[in-house]
Write a protein that holds these residues in place. Structure first.
Motif, short mmCIF file in Angstrom:
data_model
loop_
_atom_site.label_atom_id
_atom_site.label_comp_id
_atom_site.label_asym_id
_atom_site.label_seq_id
_atom_site.Cartn_x
_atom_site.Cartn_y
_atom_site.Cartn_z
N ARG A 265 46.94 41.31 50.21
CA ARG A 265 46.43 42.38 51.07
C ARG A 265 47.11 43.72 50.82
O ARG A 265 46.55 44.75 51.15
CB ARG A 265 46.61 42.01 52.55
N MET A 266 48.31 43.70 50.24
CA MET A 266 49.04 44.96 50.05
C MET A 266 49.15 45.37 48.59
O MET A 266 49.69 46.45 48.29
CB MET A 266 50.44 44.87 50.66
N SER A 267 48.62 44.55 47.68
CA SER A 267 48.70 44.89 46.26
C SER A 267 47.43 44.53 45.50
O SER A 267 46.76 45.39 44.94
CB SER A 267 49.91 44.20 45.62
N VAL A 268 47.08 43.24 45.50
CA VAL A 268 45.99 42.77 44.65
C VAL A 268 44.66 43.41 45.05
O VAL A 268 43.97 44.04 44.23
CB VAL A 268 45.89 41.23 44.72
N ARG A 269 44.28 43.28 46.31
CA ARG A 269 42.98 43.82 46.74
C ARG A 269 42.97 45.35 46.75
O ARG A 269 41.98 45.95 46.32
CB ARG A 269 42.60 43.26 48.11
N PRO A 270 44.01 46.02 47.25
CA PRO A 270 43.98 47.49 47.18
C PRO A 270 43.85 48.01 45.75
O PRO A 270 43.12 48.98 45.51
CB PRO A 270 45.32 47.91 47.81
N ALA A 271 44.53 47.37 44.81
CA ALA A 271 44.42 47.80 43.41
C ALA A 271 43.00 47.62 42.89
O ALA A 271 42.47 48.47 42.17
CB ALA A 271 45.41 47.03 42.54
N ALA A 272 42.36 46.51 43.27
CA ALA A 272 40.99 46.27 42.83
C ALA A 272 40.03 47.29 43.45
O ALA A 272 39.13 47.80 42.77
CB ALA A 272 40.57 44.85 43.20
N ILE A 273 40.22 47.61 44.72
CA ILE A 273 39.35 48.58 45.38
C ILE A 273 39.47 49.94 44.72
O ILE A 273 38.48 50.64 44.49
CB ILE A 273 39.69 48.66 46.88
N GLY A 274 40.70 50.34 44.40
CA GLY A 274 40.94 51.64 43.77
C GLY A 274 40.77 51.65 42.27
O GLY A 274 40.97 52.68 41.63
N ARG A 275 40.42 50.49 41.70
CA ARG A 275 40.21 50.35 40.25
C ARG A 275 41.48 50.71 39.47
O ARG A 275 41.44 51.43 38.46
CB ARG A 275 39.03 51.19 39.77
N LEU A 276 42.62 50.16 39.91
CA LEU A 276 43.89 50.37 39.23
C LEU A 276 44.22 49.12 38.42
O LEU A 276 44.79 48.16 38.92
CB LEU A 276 45.01 50.65 40.24
N ALA A 277 43.89 49.16 37.15
CA ALA A 277 44.00 47.97 36.31
C ALA A 277 45.45 47.54 36.10
O ALA A 277 45.73 46.35 35.86
CB ALA A 277 43.33 48.22 34.96
N ASP A 278 46.40 48.46 36.17
CA ASP A 278 47.79 48.15 35.87
C ASP A 278 48.60 47.78 37.10
O ASP A 278 49.82 47.62 37.02
CB ASP A 278 48.46 49.33 35.16
N HIS A 279 47.95 47.65 38.23
CA HIS A 279 48.66 47.29 39.47
C HIS A 279 47.99 46.07 40.09
O HIS A 279 46.84 45.76 39.80
CB HIS A 279 48.64 48.46 40.45
N GLY A 280 48.76 45.39 40.94
CA GLY A 280 48.20 44.24 41.65
C GLY A 280 47.96 43.03 40.78
O GLY A 280 47.17 42.16 41.15
N GLY A 281 48.66 42.95 39.64
CA GLY A 281 48.44 41.84 38.74
C GLY A 281 49.33 40.65 39.02
O GLY A 281 50.19 40.67 39.92
N ALA A 282 49.14 39.61 38.25
CA ALA A 282 49.94 38.40 38.39
C ALA A 282 51.37 38.65 37.91
O ALA A 282 51.62 39.52 37.07
CB ALA A 282 49.31 37.26 37.59
N ILE A 283 52.29 37.87 38.44
CA ILE A 283 53.68 37.91 37.95
C ILE A 283 53.75 36.90 36.82
O ILE A 283 54.07 35.72 37.01
CB ILE A 283 54.67 37.62 39.09
N ALA A 284 53.39 37.36 35.62
CA ALA A 284 53.25 36.48 34.47
C ALA A 284 53.55 37.25 33.20
O ALA A 284 53.49 38.49 33.17
CB ALA A 284 51.83 35.91 34.41
N ALA A 285 53.88 36.54 32.14
CA ALA A 285 54.19 37.16 30.87
C ALA A 285 53.02 38.01 30.39
O ALA A 285 51.86 37.59 30.44
CB ALA A 285 54.52 36.09 29.83
N GLY A 286 53.35 39.22 29.96
CA GLY A 286 52.36 40.16 29.46
C GLY A 286 51.79 41.09 30.49
O GLY A 286 51.12 42.07 30.15
#
Length: 432
Positions: free
Chosen positions: A349-370
């Protein structure tokens, strides 16, 4: 240099090591090595928080906030990206102004500052602003809003939705029917507002606009975002619209999840906000809506004001509250400690969905390699007491002064670079 975040709990899960190498996460595992090590035992690791709704006041009201001071507050609050609203002076209704804000954010470099473009010229609600130019500018605007002013004209709102669709942009509506809640309305309409002699702001003024706009979004096939939902009735309208398949998202401000209109008994203008604080029944409905995903995001509506704008009789004081540094603590108090969300839910609710709504591809991603290394370390047991004088904002209008909040961001990373360490800005200062 590479950095190992040792023993952190991603999304509140099992502790692991996370290796940051440059702007990305290089590896997630155990017993990893790097040039430097951060002991994160007992801390929760989340993707950097994203705020869809802040007022940075620059240009025009740098006495209350600047891009630099607001960015500092955001980084201290665990944010790595914020959306700066358009009600500046001059209004951000052209490519030149949104690029100015965007470039200033890049110069400061504490968070990614994404300008929100105005829907209408001068926020006047009469004709469309230069939405195409703003979308195609270097700032690449993908969120448009007249926040502070409702796009009350249905024809203009329809045109805005149609035009935004061409850029995969979203119209973020401040839902306030001016015929039901005019500029003087400042308190939830009910027995309390009548007894206090304050002009009423009925919940239906919000709910009726949201109902109209979800139908317009369905008609146009466009994306609609509802700003600062404050009433249980609005939650029901959004829930109905989502069940129908309409492309609507919504946000709630932390203060609407905790504070109620009973606080207006004191006439303290710190509690004056638009939309107004509502009764506890609405607060509980908002919490439930955020928990079940009807409300997609937490957004602070961070609204700094100088003392001379707030220190008035309630009806004459400016609307708005600070929110960036206290948001995570308020969500921990209202949603995590109550069992309504776990830390993975907070990240959603504070990262993944807001980033998707604002179309921020480099934010709200998984904590994973790459993945981009935009991250925040949270101390879930880091209780702290809000001191307005210690906040990074240039203003002091927090409604949480003296309140103890149960959790706090202790380190923030923007593309692998620490902006906050041990709860303090890395450079120790804010550039004006």
């Amino acid at each position: 240099m590479s950095t190992v975040i040792r023993g952190a709990a991603p999304l509140g899960g099992k502790p692991v090591d996370v290796l940051l190498d440059g702007p990305v996460i290089a590896e997630v595992g155990r017993k990893l090595d790097g040039d430097s090590v951060i002991d994160a035992s007992g801390l929760v690791l989340l993707p950097g928080l994203v705020d869809l709704h802040v007022h940075l006041r620059e240009p025009g009201r740098e006495d209350t906030e600047t891009v630099a001071s607001g960015s500092a507050a955001a980084a201290l609050g665990g944010f790595t990206a914020v959306h700066a609203m358009a009600n500046t002076d001059p209004v951000a209704d052209s490519a030149e102004i949104v690029e100015q804000v965007w470039r200033r954010g890049r110069e400061v470099g504490l968070v990614d500052v994404r300008p929100v473009g105005a829907v209408s010229k001068g926020l006047a609600g009469e004709s469309l602003a230069e939405m195409g130019n703003m979308a195609r500018s270097a700032a690449a605007v993908r969120v448009f809003s007249d926040d502070g002013h409702c796009v009350a004209d249905a024809r203009l709102m329809r045109r805005a939705l149609e035009y935004a669709k061409a850029f995969d942009a979203v119209i973020a509506q401040h839902a306030q029917d001016p015929r039901l809640a005019d500029a003087s309305a400042c308190a939830h309409e009910g027995p309390l507002s009548g007894r206090l002699g304050l002009p009423g702001w009925p919940a239906v003024a919000e709910e009726s606009i949201v109902a109209r706009d979800v139908m317009l979004a369905e008609h146009t096939g466009s994306r609609l975002h509802v700003c600062h939902v404050s009433s249980g009735g609005t939650v029901e309208v959004i829930r109905w619209a989502k069940a129908r398949g309409i492309a609507v998202t919504a946000e709630v401000a932390p203060h609407h999840l905790l504070l109620t209109c009973d606080l207006l008994e004191t006439y303290d203008p710190l509690f004056k906000v638009n939309p107004p604080l509502r009764p506890d029944d609405d607060v509980q409905a908002l919490r439930a809506g955020l928990a079940d995903g009807t409300i997609d995001a937490v957004a602070t509506d961070h609204a700094p004001h100088a003392a001379h704008d707030k220190d008035h009789a309630f009806g004459d004081a400016a609307f708005g509250m600070l929110g960036l540094e206290t948001a995570l603590g308020v969500i921990a108090l209202t949603m995590v400690e109550t069992g309504l969300l776990d830390w993975a839910g907070v990240a959603d609710r504070m990262s993944v969905r807001p980033a998707a709504i604002g179309r921020l591809a480099d934010h709200g991603g998984a904590i994973a390699a790459g993945a981009p290394a935009n991250l925040v370390l949270v101390d879930p047991a880091g209780a702290w007491t809000v001191d307005p004088a210690a906040l990074a904002s240039r203003s002091r209008n927090t409604p949480f002064a003296g309140r103890t909040l149960p959790a706090r961001a202790v380190a923030t990373f923007l593309r692998g670079r620490p902006t906050v360490e041990s709860g303090a800005l890395v450079d120790g200062k804010v550039t004006a």
